[in-house]
Design a protein around this motif. Structure first.
Motif, short mmCIF file in Angstrom:
data_model
loop_
_atom_site.label_atom_id
_atom_site.label_comp_id
_atom_site.label_asym_id
_atom_site.label_seq_id
_atom_site.Cartn_x
_atom_site.Cartn_y
_atom_site.Cartn_z
N UNK A 6 38.10 27.07 40.84
CA UNK A 6 38.26 28.32 40.13
C UNK A 6 39.70 28.77 40.32
N UNK A 7 40.52 28.70 39.26
CA UNK A 7 41.94 29.03 39.44
C UNK A 7 42.18 30.48 39.86
N UNK A 8 41.23 31.37 39.68
CA UNK A 8 41.40 32.74 40.13
C UNK A 8 41.66 32.79 41.64
N UNK A 9 41.18 31.79 42.37
CA UNK A 9 41.37 31.76 43.81
C UNK A 9 42.82 31.53 44.19
N UNK A 87 47.99 35.14 31.47
CA UNK A 87 46.75 35.50 32.14
C UNK A 87 45.62 34.51 31.94
N UNK A 88 44.64 34.63 32.81
CA UNK A 88 43.41 33.85 32.73
C UNK A 88 42.35 34.67 32.01
N UNK A 89 41.50 33.99 31.26
CA UNK A 89 40.33 34.62 30.65
C UNK A 89 39.17 33.65 30.77
N UNK A 90 38.00 34.16 31.11
CA UNK A 90 36.79 33.35 31.22
C UNK A 90 36.08 33.38 29.87
N UNK A 91 35.94 32.21 29.22
CA UNK A 91 35.41 32.15 27.86
C UNK A 91 34.38 31.04 27.69
N UNK A 92 33.42 31.29 26.88
CA UNK A 92 32.55 30.27 26.29
C UNK A 92 32.82 30.26 24.79
N UNK A 93 32.68 31.42 24.20
CA UNK A 93 33.12 31.67 22.84
C UNK A 93 33.91 32.97 22.89
N UNK A 128 50.63 40.23 31.45
CA UNK A 128 50.59 39.51 32.71
C UNK A 128 49.20 39.04 33.10
N UNK A 129 48.17 39.74 32.60
CA UNK A 129 46.80 39.38 32.95
C UNK A 129 45.84 40.05 31.97
N UNK A 130 44.64 39.48 31.86
CA UNK A 130 43.58 40.09 31.07
C UNK A 130 42.77 41.01 31.97
N UNK A 131 42.45 42.20 31.45
CA UNK A 131 41.67 43.18 32.20
C UNK A 131 40.40 43.50 31.43
#
Length: 171
Positions: A6-9, A87-93, A128-131
């Motif tokens: 998990x790259x968030x780590x 930024x990172x975003x967690x996506x399926x669709x 810088x990041x997704x919130x």
């Protein structure tokens, strides 16, 4: 063999957050910390104009970060011949939403909340990041969930994926 990560780590240890990068695929490969003997077979991405400025942003993920509910994507904004991580975003669709009044990118992540329920969450990028923003669970708030899904076309990143070796060949 690949290790699920998990790259968030790893966010706190990254010192090059706002420095431009020449090769975002290499940047993502290092951040996902996957070693498949020098190949990039675990990486794939999407190019999509998230801020509606006519220039596609690049999202890169690793098959090791994907699961039934989705996976994390590292997004980059093109700046001339270099890229900047946004930024990172967690996506399926996902849905590409109109930009916010302040010009920030807005997307909606749609994925599983549980085996029978889905969740739609608006994500706002500050450069810088997704919130996280507005959220609806299909089991808890079905009308709100349907309203959110009706706001923009749904994009399936896996159906429009590109591989590192194919990237840039279509320009």
């Amino acid at each position: 063999s690949a290790t699920r990560v998990d790259p968030f780590l790893y966010e706190s240890g990254i010192e090059t957050w706002d420095k431009p990068v020449d090769d975002p695929w290499y940047w993502a490969e290092v951040r996902y910390q996957i070693d498949l003997g020098g190949t990039r077979e675990h990486l794939w991405g999407i190019e999509i104009d998230m801020d509606q400025d006519g220039i596609d942003e690049l999202g890169i993920t690793s098959s090791a970060s994907q699961g039934n509910a989705g996976g994390s994507f590292a997004f980059f904004k093109r700046d001339r011949e270099q890229y900047r991580f946004i930024g990172y975003a967690f996506l399926k669709t996902m849905q590409i939403l109109p930009v916010a009044q302040d010009g920030n990118i807005r997307i909606r992540s749609i994925g599983r909340a549980s085996i029978n329920c889905a969740v739609a969450m608006t994500l706002v990028n500050d450069g810088e990041q997704f919130h996280p923003g507005e959220k609806a669970n299909s089991c808890e708030s079905p009308a709100k969930y349907e309203r959110l899904l009706g706001e923009a076309p749904i994009v399936f990143p896996g159906r429009h994926s590109i591989r590192p070796d194919d990237w840039g060949n279509h320009e």
